[in-house]
Design a protein around this motif. Sequence first.
Motif, PDB file in Angstrom:
ATOM      1  N   ILE A 137       1.767 140.355  11.958  1.00 22.89           N
ATOM      2  CA  ILE A 137       2.646 139.623  12.878  1.00 22.89           C
ATOM      3  C   ILE A 137       3.532 138.661  12.090  1.00 22.89           C
ATOM      4  N   LYS A 138       4.859 138.801  12.284  1.00 19.92           N
ATOM      5  CA  LYS A 138       5.805 137.909  11.610  1.00 19.92           C
ATOM      6  C   LYS A 138       6.015 136.694  12.512  1.00 19.92           C
ATOM      7  N   LEU A 139       5.652 135.526  11.984  1.00 20.72           N
ATOM      8  CA  LEU A 139       5.568 134.319  12.819  1.00 20.72           C
ATOM      9  C   LEU A 139       6.742 133.380  12.628  1.00 20.72           C
TER      10      LEU A 139
ATOM     11  N   LEU B 133      21.779 133.705   3.316  1.00 22.45           N
ATOM     12  CA  LEU B 133      20.690 134.135   2.443  1.00 22.45           C
ATOM     13  C   LEU B 133      19.926 132.902   1.959  1.00 22.45           C
ATOM     14  N   SER B 134      18.658 133.110   1.622  1.00 17.85           N
ATOM     15  CA  SER B 134      17.811 131.972   1.232  1.00 17.85           C
ATOM     16  C   SER B 134      18.032 131.603  -0.233  1.00 17.85           C
ATOM     17  N   ASP B 135      17.473 130.477  -0.643  1.00 22.85           N
ATOM     18  CA  ASP B 135      17.329 130.193  -2.071  1.00 22.85           C
ATOM     19  C   ASP B 135      15.881 129.752  -2.304  1.00 22.85           C
TER      20      ASP B 135
ATOM     21  N   LEU C  86       3.978 136.358   2.375  1.00 19.26           N
ATOM     22  CA  LEU C  86       4.906 135.222   2.361  1.00 19.26           C
ATOM     23  C   LEU C  86       6.332 135.769   2.280  1.00 19.26           C
ATOM     24  N   THR C  87       7.174 135.330   3.201  1.00 14.04           N
ATOM     25  CA  THR C  87       8.584 135.707   3.125  1.00 14.04           C
ATOM     26  C   THR C  87       9.459 134.496   3.390  1.00 14.04           C
ATOM     27  N   SER C  88      10.551 134.414   2.683  1.00 13.64           N
ATOM     28  CA  SER C  88      11.569 133.347   2.684  1.00 13.64           C
ATOM     29  C   SER C  88      11.555 132.617   1.359  1.00 13.64           C
ATOM     30  N   GLY C  89      12.604 132.822   0.590  1.00 16.33           N
ATOM     31  CA  GLY C  89      12.812 132.025  -0.611  1.00 16.33           C
ATOM     32  C   GLY C  89      12.179 132.557  -1.878  1.00 16.33           C
ATOM     33  N   VAL C  90      11.777 133.836  -1.910  1.00 15.64           N
ATOM     34  CA  VAL C  90      11.234 134.376  -3.169  1.00 15.64           C
ATOM     35  C   VAL C  90      12.391 134.993  -3.961  1.00 15.64           C
TER      36      VAL C  90
ATOM     37  N   ILE D  30      10.614 140.341   0.217  1.00 17.28           N
ATOM     38  CA  ILE D  30      11.880 139.830  -0.328  1.00 17.28           C
ATOM     39  C   ILE D  30      13.083 140.541   0.295  1.00 17.28           C
ATOM     40  N   THR D  31      14.095 139.766   0.667  1.00 11.89           N
ATOM     41  CA  THR D  31      15.383 140.348   1.083  1.00 11.89           C
ATOM     42  C   THR D  31      16.547 139.734   0.313  1.00 11.89           C
ATOM     43  N   SER D  32      16.724 138.395   0.429  1.00  5.77           N
ATOM     44  CA  SER D  32      17.947 137.757  -0.071  1.00  5.77           C
ATOM     45  C   SER D  32      18.220 138.075  -1.537  1.00  5.77           C
ATOM     46  N   GLU D  33      17.188 137.995  -2.363  1.00  5.22           N
ATOM     47  CA  GLU D  33      17.406 138.223  -3.804  1.00  5.22           C
ATOM     48  C   GLU D  33      17.923 139.648  -4.047  1.00  5.22           C
TER      49      GLU D  33
ATOM     50  N   ALA E  32       9.557 144.999  -0.176  1.00  3.63           N
ATOM     51  CA  ALA E  32      10.900 144.785   0.390  1.00  3.63           C
ATOM     52  C   ALA E  32      10.744 144.388   1.850  1.00  3.63           C
ATOM     53  N   ALA E  33      11.291 143.212   2.201  1.00  2.88           N
ATOM     54  CA  ALA E  33      11.194 142.741   3.591  1.00  2.88           C
ATOM     55  C   ALA E  33      12.150 143.544   4.469  1.00  2.88           C
ATOM     56  N   ALA E  34      11.949 143.416   5.782  1.00  2.00           N
ATOM     57  CA  ALA E  34      12.839 144.092   6.738  1.00  2.00           C
ATOM     58  C   ALA E  34      14.274 143.670   6.468  1.00  2.00           C
ATOM     59  N   SER E  35      15.168 144.644   6.285  1.00  2.00           N
ATOM     60  CA  SER E  35      16.564 144.321   5.984  1.00  2.00           C
ATOM     61  C   SER E  35      17.389 145.607   6.049  1.00  2.00           C
TER      62      SER E  35
ATOM     63  N   LEU F 177       5.062 143.306  13.559  1.00  2.00           N
ATOM     64  CA  LEU F 177       5.639 142.899  14.852  1.00  2.00           C
ATOM     65  C   LEU F 177       6.265 141.533  14.669  1.00  2.00           C
ATOM     66  N   ASN F 178       7.579 141.472  14.925  1.00  2.18           N
ATOM     67  CA  ASN F 178       8.306 140.221  14.767  1.00  2.18           C
ATOM     68  C   ASN F 178       8.542 139.644  16.158  1.00  2.18           C
ATOM     69  N   ILE F 179       7.867 138.516  16.427  1.00  5.02           N
ATOM     70  CA  ILE F 179       8.030 137.899  17.753  1.00  5.02           C
ATOM     71  C   ILE F 179       9.082 136.798  17.620  1.00  5.02           C
TER      72      ILE F 179
ATOM     73  N   TYR G 103      13.713 147.820   8.599  1.00  2.00           N
ATOM     74  CA  TYR G 103      14.413 146.860   9.453  1.00  2.00           C
ATOM     75  C   TYR G 103      13.874 147.028  10.877  1.00  2.00           C
ATOM     76  N   SER G 104      14.114 146.048  11.732  1.00  2.00           N
ATOM     77  CA  SER G 104      13.443 146.063  13.045  1.00  2.00           C
ATOM     78  C   SER G 104      14.139 146.927  14.083  1.00  2.00           C
ATOM     79  N   LEU G 105      13.294 147.535  14.880  1.00  2.00           N
ATOM     80  CA  LEU G 105      13.743 148.154  16.127  1.00  2.00           C
ATOM     81  C   LEU G 105      13.505 147.110  17.210  1.00  2.00           C
TER      82      LEU G 105
HETATM   83  C1  LIG Z   1      20.737 140.775   6.534  1.00  2.00           C
HETATM   84  C2  LIG Z   1      19.310 140.552   6.950  1.00  2.00           C
HETATM   85  C3  LIG Z   1      18.730 141.394   7.886  1.00  2.00           C
HETATM   86  C4  LIG Z   1      17.410 141.173   8.306  1.00  2.00           C
HETATM   87  N1  LIG Z   1      16.859 142.017   9.232  1.00  2.00           N
HETATM   88  C5  LIG Z   1      15.586 141.782   9.649  1.00  2.00           C
HETATM   89  C6  LIG Z   1      14.991 142.628  10.620  1.00  2.00           C
HETATM   90  O1  LIG Z   1      15.569 143.604  11.092  1.00  2.00           O
HETATM   91  N2  LIG Z   1      13.723 142.310  11.009  1.00  2.00           N
HETATM   92  C7  LIG Z   1      13.017 141.259  10.495  1.00  2.00           C
HETATM   93  O2  LIG Z   1      11.866 141.055  10.872  1.00  2.00           O
HETATM   94  N3  LIG Z   1      13.562 140.462   9.560  1.00  2.00           N
HETATM   95  C8  LIG Z   1      14.813 140.684   9.132  1.00  2.00           C
HETATM   96  N4  LIG Z   1      15.362 139.877   8.189  1.00  2.00           N
HETATM   97  C9  LIG Z   1      14.541 138.807   7.586  1.00  2.00           C
HETATM   98  C10 LIG Z   1      13.937 139.299   6.260  1.00  2.00           C
HETATM   99  O3  LIG Z   1      13.035 140.361   6.490  1.00  2.00           O
HETATM  100  C11 LIG Z   1      13.173 138.181   5.510  1.00  2.00           C
HETATM  101  O4  LIG Z   1      11.967 137.893   6.177  1.00  2.00           O
HETATM  102  C12 LIG Z   1      13.980 136.909   5.383  1.00  2.00           C
HETATM  103  O5  LIG Z   1      15.306 137.166   4.991  1.00  2.00           O
HETATM  104  C13 LIG Z   1      13.332 135.954   4.382  1.00  2.00           C
HETATM  105  O6  LIG Z   1      13.215 136.519   3.101  1.00  2.00           O
HETATM  106  P1  LIG Z   1      14.279 136.188   1.912  1.00  2.00           P
HETATM  107  O7  LIG Z   1      14.231 134.739   1.681  1.00  2.00           O
HETATM  108  O8  LIG Z   1      13.801 136.999   0.754  1.00  2.00           O
HETATM  109  O9  LIG Z   1      15.627 136.629   2.413  1.00  2.00           O
HETATM  110  C14 LIG Z   1      16.669 140.096   7.768  1.00  2.00           C
HETATM  111  C15 LIG Z   1      17.268 139.253   6.813  1.00  2.00           C
HETATM  112  C16 LIG Z   1      18.574 139.467   6.396  1.00  2.00           C
HETATM  113  C17 LIG Z   1      19.177 138.551   5.376  1.00  2.00           C
END
Ligand SMILES: Cc1cc2nc3c(=O)[nH]c(=O)nc-3n(C[C@H](O)[C@H](O)[C@H](O)COP(=O)(O)O)c2cc1C
Length: 334
Positions: free
Chosen positions: A171-173, A219-221, A245-249, A268-271, A19-22, A134-136, A45-47
């Motif tokens: 590191i999240k790039l 949200l991604s597709d 890998l994150t974005s679009g899964v 993964i977040t969007s799905e 589960a990605a940061a969300s 670490l998300n820069i 989720y990020s601080l």
């Molecule tokens: C509502 C929401 C909140 C998010 N919050 C964070 C966050 O706090 N820190 C972070 O690094 N990424 C955050 N993201 C990005 C996700 O972790 C993820 O990398 C990004 O949405 C791509 O994955 P997906 O295509 O599955 O959505 C967030 C994304 C969404 C949609």
Amino acid sequence: MTDLSTTYLGLNLKNPLVAAASPLSKHVDLVKQMEDAGISAVVMYSLFEEQITHESNALDYFLNRGSESFAEALTYFPEMESYNIGPESYLNLISKIKESVNIPVIGSLNGVSTGGWIDYAKKIEHAGADALELNIYYIPTNIKMGSKEIEDAQVELVAEVHKQINIPLTIKLSPYDSALPSFARRLCDAGADGLVLFNRFYQPDIDTETLEVIPSLQLSDSYDLRLPLRWTAILYGKVKADLALTSGVHNEKDVLKAMMAGANIVEITSEFLANGVKRAGEMLVGMENWMNEYEYKSVSQMRGSMSHKSVAEPAAFERANYMKALQSFDNKIG
Ligand SMILES: Cc1cc2nc3c(=O)[nH]c(=O)nc-3n(C[C@H](O)[C@H](O)[C@H](O)COP(=O)(O)O)c2cc1C
């Protein structure tokens, strides 16, 4: 028996679905639901640096440095009291989640500058996190700042954070860095154990009635997978880092493609936000079925099979594919 297990940052994971940061990590119950649905780890989720600096009464200084527009700069940020919970509560939440689930928990810091705020890397470790992401998140808007200066600052930040902790660091790039392979190598030399491809930048819109900028996050597709897929394939085997890998899964095929490109895990977040965390279980079943049908015994067997590792001239390969893609339209116009 199909083996879906993988490793990431030295962690043994039962499958590559993380589960990605969300906002889904803001509640212990939701994290438990994700664990029950089958995910193998969770990124908190990020601080944000700004939240930490605010709490220590140093935000005034941070925002006001060299500028006379402090009041204006402050309005850019959401109310800090209402934006997420504060830094101490964040640490408590990590500890609570760690007590409640058996899967690894990865803390997440989001910041750009070196300074006192990075003490929180250590605090996140002490709260029980198994690793730190670490998300820069940085958009280079300064016309006088070149790519080397920006990369140097980020490499320094990674080295400073790395010094603080004994847990693995990933590191999240941004996808917009120039010369990404070389930058990725520098980040690894500075202490990164993993790279997360990519940060999903929000794309602001303009409201033509109110003349306001609308900071929306869509949200991604599955099409969004293409960008990190290409770069995962390019970086696989070239850097001493695990790749997330994150974005679009969104489905099992997306996960399989990520593995073939060379990813250790997908985030993964969007799905999950769109269709519920139960999707994790369905994707795992789908992966197993596909792997059985195509006689793959394990995820590690397919990892990197479609990467650039075996391509002798990757840059020429990319240009040739671009030309082929353009040519494919020639037939369509007669
Ligand atoms: C509502 C929401 C909140 C998010 N919050 C964070 C966050 O706090 N820190 C972070 O690094 N990424 C955050 N993201 C990005 C996700 O972790 C993820 O990398 C990004 O949405 C791509 O994955 P997906 O295509 O599955 O959505 C967030 C994304 C969404 C949609």
